[in-house]
Design an enzyme around this catalytic site. Structure first.
Site, PDB file in Angstrom:
ATOM      1  N   LYS A 198      -1.265  -9.417   2.696  1.00 45.77           N
ATOM      2  CA  LYS A 198      -0.424  -9.058   4.078  1.00 45.77           C
ATOM      3  C   LYS A 198      -1.037  -7.903   4.930  1.00 45.77           C
ATOM      4  CE  LYS A 198       3.250  -6.107   3.733  1.00 45.77           C
ATOM      5  NZ  LYS A 198       2.749  -4.838   4.598  1.00 45.77           N
ATOM      6  N   GLU A 209       9.694  -4.146  10.210  1.00 48.59           N
ATOM      7  CA  GLU A 209       9.941  -2.958   9.665  1.00 48.59           C
ATOM      8  C   GLU A 209      10.615  -1.995  10.879  1.00 48.59           C
ATOM      9  OE1 GLU A 209       7.199  -1.080   7.067  1.00 48.59           O
ATOM     10  OE2 GLU A 209       8.359   0.872   7.070  1.00 48.59           O
ATOM     11  N   GLU A 247      -1.230  -5.626   8.621  1.00 52.59           N
ATOM     12  CA  GLU A 247      -0.447  -4.796   9.404  1.00 52.59           C
ATOM     13  C   GLU A 247      -0.783  -5.156  10.997  1.00 52.59           C
ATOM     14  OE1 GLU A 247       0.561  -0.833   8.597  1.00 52.59           O
ATOM     15  OE2 GLU A 247       1.377  -1.297   6.642  1.00 52.59           O
ATOM     16  N   ASP A 303       0.870  -1.318   0.122  1.00 57.69           N
ATOM     17  CA  ASP A 303      -0.043  -0.017  -0.091  1.00 57.69           C
ATOM     18  C   ASP A 303       0.798   1.401   0.084  1.00 57.69           C
ATOM     19  OD1 ASP A 303       0.811  -0.312   2.536  1.00 57.69           O
ATOM     20  OD2 ASP A 303      -1.098  -0.123   3.593  1.00 57.69           O
ATOM     21  N   SER A 304       2.109   0.951   0.201  1.00 58.15           N
ATOM     22  CA  SER A 304       3.108   2.253  -0.056  1.00 58.15           C
ATOM     23  C   SER A 304       3.069   2.958  -1.496  1.00 58.15           C
ATOM     24  CB  SER A 304       4.732   1.608  -0.075  1.00 58.15           C
ATOM     25  OG  SER A 304       4.943   0.629  -0.953  1.00 58.15           O
ATOM     26  N   ASP A 327      -1.098  -6.033  -0.255  1.00 58.53           N
ATOM     27  CA  ASP A 327      -1.432  -5.300   1.042  1.00 58.53           C
ATOM     28  C   ASP A 327      -3.178  -5.182   1.087  1.00 58.53           C
ATOM     29  OD1 ASP A 327       0.646  -5.138   2.910  1.00 58.53           O
ATOM     30  OD2 ASP A 327       1.525  -3.180   1.952  1.00 58.53           O
TER      31      ASP A 327
END
Ligand code: KIV
Length: 292
Positions: A123, A192, A125, A54-55, A93
């Site tokens: 993925k 991260e 978070e 999602d970056s 993501d």
């Protein structure tokens, strides 16, 4: 486009092959991609995992954080990346707000990604309630990658874009989240922006592959954002970024040279133009002269 020399013989990345890479201490290479060309480049370079992060909210859609990107936008990016890949495992993501509410919401969103984009895994978070969501998605038959430490979707509540786990108590929280995601059935987890000491302390307990980004060299693999490593993104890079190319400069130079060429009459030349038989050209002129 030419492909990586080994691409014909390269095996498909699977959950089993990733576990083998960990066991055999062969570093796992993961990179983000957000469209057909970036996925093709990652594929040709022979990476193991491609993440449609999602970056992409920031690197390709121009938002100022990862929070605003929608499921629909992520679906478009992921489907495009899928079309550019052959052997890497494709992980997508799940965007902020698309999985946190309930196990049902998480499973439905994960299923939508798999069905409409062909991604292999998703993925999500954080620890906490995300551990339950991970367990539910895994139980529905979809592989899940966890993500702990600096979790950009909730950056505001963890004090901003800063490294996490710098005190023993805070670090214990990061380690507990990683271990809980492992227990929930995640096939891998991203660490991260945490101190190397935290990574090194928990790695002996991690049976699943750990992919690091700003987590030191003690992980089973590394991930970087495509635009950061190639120097395309015009932002301040994080401490952990190593830039391997300066494509932004090269791209600006290319587009500037094109603009200069058009303005000075240097482009297009005869070799860029289509020809017509002279008799057809003469006839066309006659026909046009007869036009009102
Ligand atoms: O969105 C992303 O690019 C990521 C990586 C940094 C792991 O989550």
């Amino acid at each position: 486009m030419s492909t990586h020399p080994d691409s014909a013989s390269r095996a498909q990345t699977t959950l089993t092959s990733l576990a083998e890479q960990k066991a055999e201490r062969r570093p796992i290479v993961m990179v983000t991609a957000y469209d057909y060309p970036s996925a093709q480049i990652a594929d040709a370079a022979g990476v193991d995992i491609v993440l449609v992060g999602d970056s992409g909210a920031m690197t390709v859609l121009g938002y100022d954080s990862t929070v605003p990107i929608t499921v629909e936008e992520m679906l478009v990016l992921t489907a495009a990346a899928r079309r550019g890949l052959t052997t890497p495992l494709l992980v997508a993501d799940l965007p902020f707000g698309s999985y946190e509410l309930s196990d049902e919401q998480a499973v439905a969103t994960a299923q939508r990604f798999v069905k409409t984009t062909g991604c292999d895994a998703v993925k999500i978070e954080r620890g906490g309630t995300t551990v339950d969501r991970a367990r539910a998605i895994v139980a529905a038959g979809i592989p899940v990658m966890g993500h702990v430490g600096l979790t950009p979707q909730t950056a505001v509540s963890i004090g901003g874009y800063r490294s996490q786990g710098r005190t023993a108590d805070e670090a214990l929280g990061v380690c507990r989240s990683a271990l809980a995601l492992q227990d929930a059935g995640c096939f891998a987890v991203v660490f991260e922006a945490i101190p190397s000491d935290v990574t090194d302390a928990v790695m002996p307990r991690m049976q699943i592959p750990v992919i690091g980004i700003g987590a030191g060299s003690g992980t089973d693999g590394q991930v970087l954002v495509f635009h950061d490593l190639l120097g395309i993104y015009d932002g301040r890079p994080a401490k952990f970024v190593k830039q391997y190319a300066d494509l932004r400069r090269a791209m600006i130079a290319g587009v500037s040279a094109y603009a200069e060429d058009v303005r000075s009459g240097g482009y297009p030349k005869e070799e860029h133009a289509y020809a017509m038989p002279p008799e057809e050209s003469a006839r066309l002129k006659e026909l046009l002269d007869r036009e009102p």
